[in-house]
Design a protein around this motif. Structure first.
Motif, short mmCIF file in Angstrom:
data_model
loop_
_atom_site.label_atom_id
_atom_site.label_comp_id
_atom_site.label_asym_id
_atom_site.label_seq_id
_atom_site.Cartn_x
_atom_site.Cartn_y
_atom_site.Cartn_z
N LYS A 23 -96.34 9.82 -44.16
CA LYS A 23 -96.97 8.61 -43.65
C LYS A 23 -97.84 8.00 -44.75
O LYS A 23 -98.22 8.66 -45.71
N SER A 24 -98.12 6.73 -44.58
CA SER A 24 -98.96 6.03 -45.56
C SER A 24 -100.32 6.72 -45.66
O SER A 24 -100.97 7.01 -44.66
N GLY A 25 -100.75 7.04 -46.89
CA GLY A 25 -102.04 7.68 -47.11
C GLY A 25 -101.96 9.19 -47.16
O GLY A 25 -102.97 9.85 -47.45
N ASP A 26 -100.80 9.77 -46.88
CA ASP A 26 -100.66 11.23 -46.90
C ASP A 26 -100.74 11.77 -48.33
O ASP A 26 -100.31 11.12 -49.29
N THR A 27 -101.27 12.97 -48.43
CA THR A 27 -101.25 13.72 -49.70
C THR A 27 -100.57 15.05 -49.42
O THR A 27 -100.50 15.50 -48.26
N TYR B 267 -93.91 9.27 -50.99
CA TYR B 267 -93.98 7.88 -50.52
C TYR B 267 -93.72 7.84 -49.01
O TYR B 267 -93.10 8.77 -48.45
N PRO B 268 -94.21 6.82 -48.32
CA PRO B 268 -94.02 6.71 -46.87
C PRO B 268 -92.56 6.81 -46.45
O PRO B 268 -91.67 6.29 -47.11
N ASN B 269 -92.31 7.52 -45.34
CA ASN B 269 -90.98 7.76 -44.74
C ASN B 269 -90.13 8.75 -45.51
O ASN B 269 -88.99 9.02 -45.11
N GLN B 270 -90.66 9.31 -46.60
CA GLN B 270 -89.91 10.34 -47.33
C GLN B 270 -89.88 11.61 -46.47
O GLN B 270 -90.87 11.97 -45.84
N LYS B 271 -88.73 12.26 -46.43
CA LYS B 271 -88.61 13.50 -45.66
C LYS B 271 -88.77 14.70 -46.60
O LYS B 271 -88.03 14.85 -47.57
N ILE B 272 -89.72 15.54 -46.29
CA ILE B 272 -89.93 16.75 -47.10
C ILE B 272 -89.92 17.97 -46.19
O ILE B 272 -90.34 17.90 -45.04
#
Length: 277
Positions: A236-240, A269-274
């Motif tokens: 999500k936006s702002g995640d580390t 980056y936002p919406n990236q799946k890890i």
């Protein structure tokens, strides 16, 4: 409507011209003459001219033209009308009246009605080659004015686009795991990736499940073939990475190990799946 010359010629081609009275089958009650004129007015050994045969044909066709006009409740083209008069001339008005052909036709299903014509190919429970040929010609004439259904051009679906025809199913269970392709396709939901009350869709062309929080709004694509024991996180936006590790109760080192395909795990980056577990 009236029978056209083309329709009249079709009837003549199949009835054939006989200027002397005859019985096609010895057990028939009356004689036949001309272009299939049959009745008590035809006497044994009677002989007529071609002109008289034409008169009798037009006279006989009049009653069948009337029958078709009265029984058919839908709009017909001239070719369709001629084909039906030819059929009725051969099989009788009663046959038309009780036929599925007339039923389907009055329901507006022209193709289904035409498909009934070949069934009327028997005499005395025996299939006759002449009737098979006649029905085929009538069917061809009838369908000559029936517009072919054109297939809509298929819209190309890009790999990163949600297919417009995917179906959306509401999640009714919150059991952890992944919705597999078979469950999604059959509308079952034994395994879900999101909480009850949210939605998932299934893209049949890609074999993928799309989890979304709102019906009709694209979410994240999930591959049903992935190991159900694996757990993923969508950035999500702002995640580390450290924040995600703390949230998922794991370590940055573990996330880095599980995502070796990512060259720099800190660049997310936002919406990236890890993968987190």
């Amino acid at each position: 409507m009236e029978l056209s010359q083309k329709g009249l010629d079709l009837i003549k081609s199949f009835e054939g011209l006989r200027l002397k009275a005859y019985k096609a089958v010895s057990t028939e009650k009356y004689y036949t003459i001309g272009y299939g004129h049959y009745g008590s007015d035809v006497k044994e050994n009677a002989v007529i001219t071609k002109e008289r045969a034409e008169q009798l044909l037009k006279q006989d066709c009049g009653s069948f033209v009337k029958a078709v006009n009265q029984m058919v409740k839908v709009k017909l083209t001239q070719n369709q009308f001629d084909a039906l008069v030819s059929f009725t001339y051969n099989c009788g008005a009663g046959a038309l009246q009780r036929s599925d052909l007339l039923k389907y036709l009055n329901e507006g299903d022209y193709k289904k009605a035409a498909a009934e014509l070949p069934r009327w190919n028997k005499s005395g429970d025996k299939v006759l080659a002449g009737l098979v040929k006649r029905r085929a010609k009538e069917m061809e004439l009838f369908l000559s004015d029936v517009a072919e259904e054109k297939e809509e051009p298929k819209k190309e679906v890009k790999s990163n686009e949600q297919k417009e025809t995917v179906e959306t199913y509401i999640v009714v269970s919150s059991v952890p795991g992944y919705v597999n392709a078979a469950d999604a396709k059959s509308k079952k939901n034994k395994k879900a990736t999101v909480k009850a009350g949210t939605y998932y869709v299934f893209n049949e062309s890609q074999g993928m499940v799309n989890v979304t929080s709102k019906k009709g709004v694209p979410g994240n694509w999930i591959n049903p073939s992935e190991n159900v024991n694996e757990e993923f996180y969508y950035v999500k936006s702002g995640d580390t990475v450290s924040g995600i590790a703390a949230k998922e109760k794991t370590t940055v080192a573990n996330i880095k190990k599980l995502n070796q395909q990512i060259k720099n795990i800190n660049l997310i980056y936002p919406n990236q799946k890890i993968r987190v577990k």
